[in-house]
Design an enzyme around this catalytic site. Structure first.
Site, PDB file in Angstrom:
ATOM      1  N   ARG A 104      -1.864   6.316  -1.121  1.00 37.39           N
ATOM      2  CA  ARG A 104      -1.692   7.528  -1.616  1.00 37.39           C
ATOM      3  C   ARG A 104      -2.716   7.482  -3.485  1.00 37.39           C
ATOM      4  NH1 ARG A 104       4.575   7.689  -3.865  1.00 37.39           N
ATOM      5  NH2 ARG A 104       3.597   5.305  -4.164  1.00 37.39           N
ATOM      6  N   THR A 108      -2.001  12.918  -7.661  1.00 39.04           N
ATOM      7  CA  THR A 108      -0.928  13.631  -7.083  1.00 39.04           C
ATOM      8  C   THR A 108       0.500  13.281  -5.836  1.00 39.04           C
ATOM      9  OG1 THR A 108      -2.565  13.594  -4.897  1.00 39.04           O
ATOM     10  CG2 THR A 108      -3.007  15.156  -6.296  1.00 39.04           C
ATOM     11  N   ASP A 200       7.875  -1.444  -3.301  1.00 39.64           N
ATOM     12  CA  ASP A 200       6.379  -1.376  -3.299  1.00 39.64           C
ATOM     13  C   ASP A 200       5.919  -1.781  -1.952  1.00 39.64           C
ATOM     14  OD1 ASP A 200       3.972  -0.722  -1.878  1.00 39.64           O
ATOM     15  OD2 ASP A 200       3.910   0.948  -3.421  1.00 39.64           O
ATOM     16  N   ASP A 203       3.102  -3.848  -1.607  1.00 44.46           N
ATOM     17  CA  ASP A 203       2.580  -5.207  -2.468  1.00 44.46           C
ATOM     18  C   ASP A 203       4.203  -6.273  -1.491  1.00 44.46           C
ATOM     19  OD1 ASP A 203       0.741  -4.188  -3.712  1.00 44.46           O
ATOM     20  OD2 ASP A 203       2.292  -2.574  -5.049  1.00 44.46           O
TER      21      ASP A 203
HETATM   22  N1  URA Z   1       6.246   3.907  -0.826  1.00 45.57           N
HETATM   23  C1  URA Z   1       6.465   2.744  -1.353  1.00 45.57           C
HETATM   24  O1  URA Z   1       6.037   1.303  -0.199  1.00 45.57           O
HETATM   25  N2  URA Z   1       7.985   2.030  -1.369  1.00 45.57           N
HETATM   26  C2  URA Z   1       8.776   3.730  -1.600  1.00 45.57           C
HETATM   27  O2  URA Z   1      10.020   3.391  -2.717  1.00 45.57           O
HETATM   28  C3  URA Z   1       7.853   4.771  -1.647  1.00 45.57           C
HETATM   29  C4  URA Z   1       7.069   4.865  -0.252  1.00 45.57           C
END
Ligand code: URA
Length: 209
Positions: A104, A108, A200, A203
């Site tokens: 990602r 953007t 995330d 992570d």
């Molecule tokens: N990706 C993730 O890992 N967590 C989110 O909340 C949104 C996208």
């Protein structure tokens, strides 16, 4: 409009409630994503076609049901999708595994594809496209674009937590694919995170950041 389904099974909901907690360790998080992936696979494979097959038990010949030669592929969107693969493979061990790599762009918030590695006969396979989080829908849409470019037609998207924005975007872009989630959350926040979500997923799975 494509079908969107929240899988309400109590085991899935219970495990998801532990997964969401901020104090869940990397080990717990990984194990839970694996287990929920397996339970989701059970639901998502519910409509696989069966065929009658003649077998012989130690007692006599009989006709039994067997999955009708439908070839499957699990395609995780990297990196977090990887966390769901082993759980699904526990139920469908002969499935092939493809990979679609997306990251990602932090400015953007749009996905950028950097890797596509799929079974050569992907067009003939039933595909379970997996990513724990359906947030903006950007990566899922791009991943489905990528699969369709390679003539794939039979795609189910499987996630753990979905945001309404992501579901809507994916349904609008690809009305033909079915979407399965363990939960539909409230919204996305200004950073593109699902609220309440679980943070995330990549992570937390890999213990990074
Ligand atoms: N990706 C993730 O890992 N967590 C989110 O909340 C949104 C996208």
């Amino acid at each position: 409009m494509s079908k969107f389904q929240v899988v309400e099974h109590p085991l899935i909901q219970h495990k998801l409630s532990i997964l969401r907690r901020k104090e869940a360790s990397t080990k717990e998080f990984r194990e839970l994503v694996d287990e929920i992936g397996m339970l989701m696979a059970y639901e998502v494979s519910r409509d696989l076609p069966l065929e009658d097959v003649e077998i012989e038990t130690p007692v006599q010949k009989t006709t039994v049901k067997q999955i009708a030669g439908k070839k499957l592929a699990i395609v995780p969107i990297l990196r977090a999708g990887i966390g769901m693969v082993d759980g699904i493979l526990k139920l469908i061990p002969a499935a092939r595994v493809g990979h679609i790599g997306m990251y990602r762009d932090e400015e953007t918030l749009k996905p950028v594809e950097y890797l596509v590695k799929l079974p050569t006969d992907i067009a003939e396979r039933q595909i379970f496209l997996v990513d724990p989080m359906l947030a903006t829908g950007g990566s899922a849409i791009l991943a489905v674009d990528s699969l369709k470019k390679r003539q794939a037609t039979n795609i189910k998207f499987v996630c753990l937590v979905a945001a309404p924005e992501g579901v809507k975007a994916l349904q609008e872009a690809h009305p033909d694919i079915e979407i399965y989630a363990a939960a539909l959350d409230e919204k996305l926040n200004e950073h593109g995170y699902i609220v309440p979500g679980l943070g995330d997923a990549g992570d937390r799975l890999f213990g990074t950041k």
